[in-house]
Design a protein around this motif. Structure first.
Motif, PDB file in Angstrom:
ATOM      1  N   GLY A  29      28.638   5.011 -31.477  1.00 16.17           N
ATOM      2  CA  GLY A  29      28.493   6.336 -30.890  1.00 16.17           C
ATOM      3  C   GLY A  29      29.143   6.491 -29.540  1.00 16.17           C
ATOM      4  N   GLU A  87      32.956  11.929 -43.248  1.00 16.09           N
ATOM      5  CA  GLU A  87      32.923  11.980 -44.710  1.00 16.09           C
ATOM      6  C   GLU A  87      33.167  13.378 -45.262  1.00 16.09           C
ATOM      7  N   VAL A 111      25.374   8.752 -34.108  1.00 17.13           N
ATOM      8  CA  VAL A 111      26.103   7.971 -35.108  1.00 17.13           C
ATOM      9  C   VAL A 111      25.997   8.587 -36.509  1.00 17.13           C
ATOM     10  N   PRO A 112      24.800   8.962 -36.997  1.00 15.25           N
ATOM     11  CA  PRO A 112      24.749   9.602 -38.328  1.00 15.25           C
ATOM     12  C   PRO A 112      25.563  10.888 -38.401  1.00 15.25           C
ATOM     13  N   LEU A 113      25.569  11.673 -37.336  1.00 16.13           N
ATOM     14  CA  LEU A 113      26.361  12.897 -37.318  1.00 16.13           C
ATOM     15  C   LEU A 113      27.850  12.589 -37.416  1.00 16.13           C
ATOM     16  N   TYR A 114      28.297  11.581 -36.685  1.00 18.18           N
ATOM     17  CA  TYR A 114      29.709  11.212 -36.736  1.00 18.18           C
ATOM     18  C   TYR A 114      30.104  10.729 -38.137  1.00 18.18           C
ATOM     19  N   GLN A 115      29.240   9.968 -38.766  1.00 19.57           N
ATOM     20  CA  GLN A 115      29.536   9.505 -40.124  1.00 19.57           C
ATOM     21  C   GLN A 115      29.608  10.682 -41.097  1.00 19.57           C
ATOM     22  N   TRP A 116      28.711  11.644 -40.934  1.00 17.03           N
ATOM     23  CA  TRP A 116      28.733  12.829 -41.803  1.00 17.03           C
ATOM     24  C   TRP A 116      30.005  13.637 -41.573  1.00 17.03           C
ATOM     25  N   THR A 119      30.626   3.180 -34.981  1.00 22.84           N
ATOM     26  CA  THR A 119      29.288   2.695 -35.343  1.00 22.84           C
ATOM     27  C   THR A 119      28.370   2.557 -34.134  1.00 22.84           C
TER      28      THR A 119
END
Length: 311
Positions: free
Chosen positions: A160, A144, A136-141, A158
């Protein structure tokens, strides 16, 4: 005085040879009969959906419109899985066969073989409980910072549970199969070929590049197609990891709008399906059957051509 010996071609075969030859031929014919029987069964059961009016098919727009998104999702997840798994698997196979010390290579070989035997449901639970959340953090990065690329346009999921997560889980699943078979193929490279390359001044990598890889190319292709076959038909892992909320066709890999795969679509809807809905799902299975058959047929032709070109 001269004596004559009976020609080998004219000698009578032993009963054991006849039994073995006959059983082998019968087994080959039986495989073809079973394959044809499966195809005819799928075609007969899917026939009501093939001739049904468009408004009676799931979605109300016809069978082709219903099947196209799930076929797209199946091919997309499998292609991404192959793009990730094949280079890594070949690298692992080369490391085990030609770089690692003997004890380490044996240990790694056992581990790879054990990973190939892990049930798909285990990979699915791991992908659902651990891997998807970790991504999830990778997808958000990605959304962005590189959202201008259509593949990562976002908005990021949110949970994954995206098409990319399912593809990566499939890559992990098929990697041991491809790696184990490729390793065995690389180990069959004639020792004289390797020693001749080294004697001519080649480095270890040059020896692998010009002696090992060309010799094992057809085997790597066969192993890759075997992995692709598992990726195309995988059910439980994809069902658990992929959140198929739409039937739209999209190349966005991190969004919540994910096209389903054929196997997951059948697994999710088959228990409650009846009548025309059941025939529609069987028609989807027929499409997957044809796709898998075509992939294996193409792979067989490619392997045969590679063998012919290397002789």
């Amino acid at each position: 005085m001269t004596t004559t010996t009976p020609a080998l071609t004219g000698s009578r075969r032993r009963p054991g040879d006849k039994v073995f030859s006959g059983s082998a031929a019968a087994s080959a014919v039986l495989i073809l009969v079973i394959l044809a029987g499966v195809g005819l069964f799928l075609l007969a059961e899917a026939y009501p959906a093939l001739v049904a009016p468009a408004d009676q098919i799931e979605g109300g727009e016809g069978l082709v419109v219903y099947l196209w998104p799930i076929l797209f999702g199946t091919v997309l997840t499998s292609v991404i899985a192959m793009l990730v798994a094949v280079p890594v698997a070949v690298g692992i196979a080369l490391f085990i066969s030609h770089y690692a010390p003997r004890r380490l290579s044996q240990t790694l070989g056992y581990v790879v073989d054990l990973l190939a035997a892990v049930p798909s449901i285990v990979y699915g639970f791991w992908g659902f409980q651990v891997f998807a959340l970790a991504l999830v953090p990778l997808y958000q990065w990605l959304a962005e910072n590189v959202g201008w690329i259509p593949l990562f346009a976002g908005p990021a999921s949110t949970t994954g549970k995206t098409i990319l997560t399912a593809s990566l889980v499939l890559a992990v699943m098929i990697l041991p199969i491809i790696s184990a078979l490729s390793r065995e193929v690389f180990l069959q490279t004639p020792r004289l070929h390797e020693e001749a390359a080294l004697a001519l001044g080649a480095t270890r990598w040059e020896m692998i590049k010009y002696a090992v890889i060309p010799y094992g190319r057809s085997g790597v292709i066969s192993a890759s197609m075997l992995g692709l076959g598992r990726a195309l038909g995988e059910t439980m892992a994809v069902t658990l990891v992929l959140s198929a909320s739409t039937s739209a066709i999209t190349f966005n890999l991190i969004n919540t709008a994910n096209p389903p795969t054929i196997a997951a679509e059948i697994a999710l809807n088959f228990p409650e399906a009846t009548g025309l809905r059941l025939s529609t799902l069987i028609a989807a299975g027929l499409v997957l059957f044809v796709l898998t058959f075509a992939v294996n047929f193409a792979a067989r032709a490619l392997v045969t051509r590679q063998k012919g070109g290397s002789t």
